[in-house]
Design an enzyme around this catalytic site. Structure first.
Site, PDB file in Angstrom:
ATOM      1  N   ASN A   1       0.820  -1.221   0.000  1.00 47.15           N
ATOM      2  CA  ASN A   1       0.000   0.000   0.000  1.00 47.15           C
ATOM      3  C   ASN A   1       0.849   1.264   0.000  1.00 47.15           C
ATOM      4  OD1 ASN A   1       0.960   0.066   2.623  1.00 47.15           O
ATOM      5  ND2 ASN A   1      -1.041   0.382   3.580  1.00 47.15           N
TER       6      ASN A   1
ATOM      7  N   TYR B   1       5.189  -3.905  18.401  1.00 46.50           N
ATOM      8  CA  TYR B   1       5.808  -4.520  17.227  1.00 46.50           C
ATOM      9  C   TYR B   1       6.248  -5.948  17.519  1.00 46.50           C
ATOM     10  CZ  TYR B   1       9.015  -5.313  13.330  1.00 46.50           C
ATOM     11  OH  TYR B   1       9.652  -5.846  12.234  1.00 46.50           O
TER      12      TYR B   1
ATOM     13  N   ILE C   1      20.773   4.465  12.313  1.00 42.40           N
ATOM     14  CA  ILE C   1      21.844   4.878  11.386  1.00 42.40           C
ATOM     15  C   ILE C   1      21.433   6.096  10.554  1.00 42.40           C
ATOM     16  CG2 ILE C   1      23.198   4.165   9.358  1.00 42.40           C
ATOM     17  CD1 ILE C   1      23.430   1.384  10.657  1.00 42.40           C
TER      18      ILE C   1
ATOM     19  N   ILE D   1      22.521  11.740  22.128  1.00 45.78           N
ATOM     20  CA  ILE D   1      22.014  10.375  22.104  1.00 45.78           C
ATOM     21  C   ILE D   1      21.330  10.065  23.428  1.00 45.78           C
ATOM     22  CG2 ILE D   1      23.778   9.551  20.499  1.00 45.78           C
ATOM     23  CD1 ILE D   1      25.198   8.269  22.956  1.00 45.78           C
TER      24      ILE D   1
END
Length: 313
Positions: free
Chosen positions: A32, A146, A187, A202
């Site tokens: 999709n 997930y 990345i 970070i």
């Protein structure tokens, strides 16, 4: 010549797989374009069908003479796990249910399901083999929308294969990277900071480790384990056991960029496992051996994203 359906075949891993499969198979791509694009398949001779894997009526648009289904249709990207976890679950679980119904309807005998290293949650053995228990550490953290959906997908494939007599292959990808991988991953995010910002922040202390697998290696491994007919327990880690800390990853990228980066640390929220390194012995028994060292793959990926980010401004 066999005919292979690749759901999610316009996405990052899917499109790379389609290009390889199309050399010797008829390939149908069902997508999709939520994250991917059929433009990723320009110049490749495949049938393209736009549709939503959550709507079985869209599956009815597909041919009824498919020999194999490679199911890559899913919502991926860590950012999505936190922002739209209910949609991640809806798409990833309904998609597999509909895929199984399609396989049953047309008596398809071969299914490959794209799973993830995320199913291991917080592994306790390193390198981590396929025998490691899979787990959802807590339903309260949306990150596990997930991994939970991938665990359900694996269960659906394994248990339905016994009843409906199809062969399953499950591939658990470990941090696959390369050009065109999207922008929700570490990345590309680091490259963007190197290219367009002086601020390099970070989460955490940078001591977490990951093992990154270049896309070409991941595709080779996928085809090799799929084609193997000797192993009955058909769940495979796909990855590269070259393990680096996040700080080492930043150092490699900064060396490639020519910038001297001193990253700043912020508190880490809802983080995943501290270590991730796959045991790929099983895939190696099918002939797989990673070919692309991390520094080489990073250079290719950095150059592509640098061009992309500079041209998008």
């Amino acid at each position: 010549m066999s005919k292979i359906l690749v759901t999610g075949g316009a996405g990052f891993i899917g499109s790379a797989l389609v290009k390889k499969l199309a050399v010797s198979h008829d390939v149908v791509v069902f997508d999709n374009e939520f994250r991917g694009s059929f433009e990723n398949l320009s110049g490749i001779n495949v049938e393209q069908i736009k549709g939503d894997i959550t709507n079985f009526s869209d599956w009815e648009k597909l041919p009824n003479d498919i020999d194999s289904v490679f199911h890559f249709g899913a919502i991926n990207g860590t950012g999505y796990f936190y922002t739209i976890p209910e949609q991640v679950l809806d798409v990833n679980v309904k998609g597999v249910v509909n895929m199984i119904d399609y396989v049953k309807k047309y008596s398809i005998k071969d299914v490959l399901f794209a799973s993830s290293s995320e199913v291991y949650g917080f592994p306790t053995n390193f390198p981590t083999s396929e025998k490691e228990p899979i787990q959802i550490p807590t339903p309260l953290n949306p990150r596990y929308s997930y991994s939970g959906s991938k665990i359900i997908g694996e269960l659906l494939c394994v248990n339905n294969s016994q009843k409906y007599n199809f062969r399953y292959t499950i591939v658990r990808y470990h941090n696959v990277y390369g050009p065109k991988m999207g922008h929700e991953h570490v990345i590309p995010q680091f490259v963007k900071k190197l290219v367009s910002s002086d601020d390099f922040t970070i989460q955490g202390d940078g001591q977490d480790t990951r093992s990154f697998c270049f896309i070409d290696d991941a595709i080779d491994a996928t085809i090799m384990v799929h084609n193997d007919n000797t192993i009955t327990d058909r769940i495979f880690n796909i990855g590269n056991p070259e393990e680096v800390t996040i700080l080492q990853l930043i150092k490699k990228l900064s060396d490639i960029s020519g910038k001297n980066i001193q990253p700043k640390s912020t508190p880490q929220n809802n983080s995943g496992t501290k270590r991730r390194v796959p045991d790929i012995t099983k895939a190696e028994s099918c002939g797989y051996s990673p070919k692309i060292p991390l520094i080489d793959g990073l250079k290719i990926t950095y150059d592509w994203y640098k061009t992309y980010y500079l041209n998008s401004h």
